[in-house]
Write an enzyme that holds these catalytic residues in place. Structure first.
Site, short mmCIF file in Angstrom:
data_model
loop_
_atom_site.label_atom_id
_atom_site.label_comp_id
_atom_site.label_asym_id
_atom_site.label_seq_id
_atom_site.Cartn_x
_atom_site.Cartn_y
_atom_site.Cartn_z
N ARG A 230 0.97 -0.97 -0.26
CA ARG A 230 0.15 0.08 -0.01
C ARG A 230 0.78 1.35 -0.10
O ARG A 230 1.85 1.46 0.54
CB ARG A 230 -0.73 -0.04 1.29
CG ARG A 230 -2.01 -0.92 1.24
CD ARG A 230 -3.08 -0.55 0.20
NE ARG A 230 -4.24 -1.51 0.15
CZ ARG A 230 -4.29 -2.47 -0.68
NH1 ARG A 230 -3.40 -2.78 -1.73
NH2 ARG A 230 -5.43 -3.17 -0.66
N GLU A 259 -4.30 6.87 -5.88
CA GLU A 259 -4.44 6.21 -6.90
C GLU A 259 -5.76 6.35 -7.81
O GLU A 259 -6.86 5.90 -7.30
CB GLU A 259 -4.29 4.57 -6.98
CG GLU A 259 -2.63 4.29 -6.38
CD GLU A 259 -2.60 2.90 -5.81
OE1 GLU A 259 -1.55 2.45 -5.64
OE2 GLU A 259 -3.69 2.26 -5.89
N HIS A 280 0.05 -0.08 -10.21
CA HIS A 280 -0.76 -1.14 -9.41
C HIS A 280 -0.95 -2.49 -10.29
O HIS A 280 -2.23 -2.54 -10.18
CB HIS A 280 -1.84 -0.35 -8.75
CG HIS A 280 -2.34 -1.01 -7.55
ND1 HIS A 280 -2.75 -0.31 -6.53
CD2 HIS A 280 -2.30 -2.27 -7.36
CE1 HIS A 280 -3.15 -1.26 -5.42
NE2 HIS A 280 -2.92 -2.51 -5.75
#
Length: 313
Positions: A230, A259, A280
């Site tokens: 994270r 994000e 990601h």
């Protein structure tokens, strides 16, 4: 039964509606102000990162079940779900192999400067007087020390792959722990001894910005940092400063604290060197995605049959 998927575009392959579903609303994306309307009358919500907090849940009396299309479930207010009798499941372990291999790929890219040498092959090599072009010194993987923060499924898988490559593996205990658990090392000791530090712990109030300037200056100047967990585990302004100043040698990040990130994010600036940034996607190998879709299907079916699995609340 009505099922609503809130952010279907986060999945590179589409979900298949269960045969027992009477209303299937597969939304590609859902803005914060659209959540209540999107879930009106729904008994089941599927979300990857769209947050479901207490104020939203208050307006959804029909909602009985939330399936998080991920392993991490920090987007869900679990306490509010418990108070309202809403069950919540995640999909554990679907991306363990994908993320672990992504970490090892980043490790090679950083230690051997693959991106910069690939660029040199196009810019400096044609004019070179010799058959090779030297710039940053490349470092071996074998014999290097990998520090891992978090010994869950992914942290253990990364450690296993690293040992197979001949690395020394150290798992960090909690920062400030008075007693070090068997199989762990003191957090500060791991910072100081690691050639590569990889983060695999959940984001909690205790781990928020765990890696800040104070932590970074304890690392070797030759060390690199990898984060596939994270973004909030890192103080990103501090990391940008550390990379500019050479406090550490490099970083590979697959996650950021916001994000998608804003254009003025400190780690998106062109003056930040030796940073490998990916959007990601460490979880999203084809096998990882197939595992995720299968896990969602199992969760939905088990809830419908009255035997919900993978419950986190």
């Amino acid at each position: 039964m009505k099922i609503v998927t809130l952010d279907g575009d986060t999945l590179p392959m589409p979900l298949t509606p269960p045969e027992w579903c009477t209303t299937w609303d597969f939304r590609r994306t859902t803005a914060p102000h659209e959540i209540m309307t999107a879930l009106k009358g729904a008994q089941i919500a599927i979300t990857n990162k769209v947050p479901l907090r207490a104020d939203v849940l208050d307006a959804l009396p029909d909602l009985r079940y939330i399936c998080v299309a991920a392993t991490g479930y920090d987007c869900i207010d679990l306490e509010a779900c418990r108070a309202r009798g809403i069950l919540v499941s995640n999909v554990p372990g679907y991306s363990t192999r994908s993320v672990a291999e992504g970490v090892i790929a980043a490790l090679f890219a950083l230690r051997r400067h693959l991106l910069s040498y690939a660029q040199l092959a196009r810019t400096a090599w044609p004019a070179s007087a010799h058959f090779c072009v030297h710039q940053q010194p490349m470092l071996d993987i074998h014999g290097a020390t990998l520090g891992i923060v978090g010994q869950g499924d992914i942290g253990r898988a990364v450690g296993s792959l690293a040992r197979a490559l001949g690395m020394q593996v150290m798992y960090a205990d909690r920062k400030g722990a008075a007693t070090i658990r068997p199989g762990y090392h003191a957090f500060d000791d791991v910072l100081a001894r690691s050639d590569v530090l990889s983060l695999h712990c959940p984001l909690t109030p205790q781990t928020y910005q765990l890696i800040n300037l104070e932590a970074l200056v304890q690392m070797k100047p030759s060390a690199v940092l990898i984060n596939t967990a994270r973004g909030g585990l890192i103080n990103e302004s501090d990391l940008a400063h550390a990379l500019r100043q050479g406090i550490i040698a490099g970083a590979a990040l697959d996650v950021l604290s916001s994000e998608p990130p804003p254009a003025d994010h400190p780690l998106l600036q062109p003056t930040v060197p030796n940073l490998l940034l990916t959007p990601h996607i460490a979880w999203a190998s084809q096998q990882g995605v197939a595992n995720l879709l299968r896990g969602i299907d199992v969760n939905l079916r088990s809830f419908q049959q009255g035997d919900a699995q993978n419950l986190v609340s």
